[in-house]
Design an enzyme around this catalytic site. Sequence first.
Site, PDB file in Angstrom:
ATOM      1  CG  ASP A   1      -6.437  -2.888  -4.075  1.00  0.00           C
ATOM      2  OD1 ASP A   1      -7.092  -1.941  -3.600  1.00  0.00           O
ATOM      3  OD2 ASP A   1      -5.196  -2.984  -3.971  1.00  0.00           O
TER       4      ASP A   1
ATOM      5  CG  HIS B   1      -5.691  -2.311  -0.279  1.00  0.00           C
ATOM      6  ND1 HIS B   1      -4.795  -2.115  -1.305  1.00  0.00           N
ATOM      7  CD2 HIS B   1      -5.251  -1.544   0.760  1.00  0.00           C
ATOM      8  CE1 HIS B   1      -3.864  -1.260  -0.914  1.00  0.00           C
ATOM      9  NE2 HIS B   1      -4.103  -0.911   0.337  1.00  0.00           N
TER      10      HIS B   1
ATOM     11  CB  SER C   1      -0.970  -0.047   1.185  1.00  0.00           C
ATOM     12  OG  SER C   1      -2.031   0.863   1.007  1.00  0.00           O
TER      13      SER C   1
END
Length: 313
Positions: free
Chosen positions: A257, A289, A161
């Site tokens: 995601d 995610h 991320s």
Amino acid sequence: MSDELAHDFSPLFKIYKDGRIERLMGSDTVPPSVHPQTGVESKDVMISNETGLYARLYIPKSTTTSSTKLPLVVYFHGGGFCIETASSPTYHNYLNSLVAEANVVAVSVDFRRVPEYPLPIAYNDSWDALKWVASHSDGSGSEEWLNNHADFQKLFFSGDSSGGNIAHNMAVKVGSEGLVGVKLIGIVLVHPFLWGKEPIGGESTMPAVQREYLDSMWRFVYPLTSGSDDPLLNPGKDPKLGGLGCEKVLVCVAENDTLKHRNWYYSEVLRKSGWKGAVEVLEAKGEGHVFHLFNPTCYSAQAMLKKITSFIN
């Protein structure tokens, strides 16, 4: 105490008009340890007393019986630049698994976080951590675990991320500025936080509220940014992309995601940038995610860990 919100970035954090910060997750911590299942050992090391920058170091059980130098992974945790730390149970458990499976030495960087320390501070801290790591390349650094066990000619960066964003940008910086004493072989970007002003691919059908969330979050974490086409967020706008300072890249994508299209797009613009390396993409079907952090024993998480291991080794 006012309950009036200034910014609401749920499920990550909220900022109130009286200045209070409420981190909604990622605030738990665990101490370094010897992991009972894998024998991976960890410890915390202060890099800068001035800024509080530290790292959690990990060595696998194999180092107790072998003097062979091992690949070195520098890891940057996710959490929107605002939540989680190198000592959170989420990342402590993940690093234990990665170090055991891949048989590597790892350095998990604890950079300063937004909003107390807006970007680019996390990037600057991360670069300082890398220079500290590289200071051990001749075997005379301050940290014996790195002197004794790390192969500085087999260096990798990884992150998920926002940490994937940092890992990418640190590799760009290695390419443009160099990092003395080490050789960056590859980077592993897991669901990296990359974005851009104009929708690409399936982003055009995304609800406007999702795009706005990501646009406004970037502006919040980096108040001086030029916007969502800032080269730090949109590598397609970065003239330095073709000089990415590694030989290979693994991008891990999750089918469900929000960042999926942007992650695939990254691999495309990298190939077209003039960069001479090899990029591959692993997509996890039916997953969201950072699913691997929440469900590390599921099939897709185990498959991803095995792929990262083979990429490193």
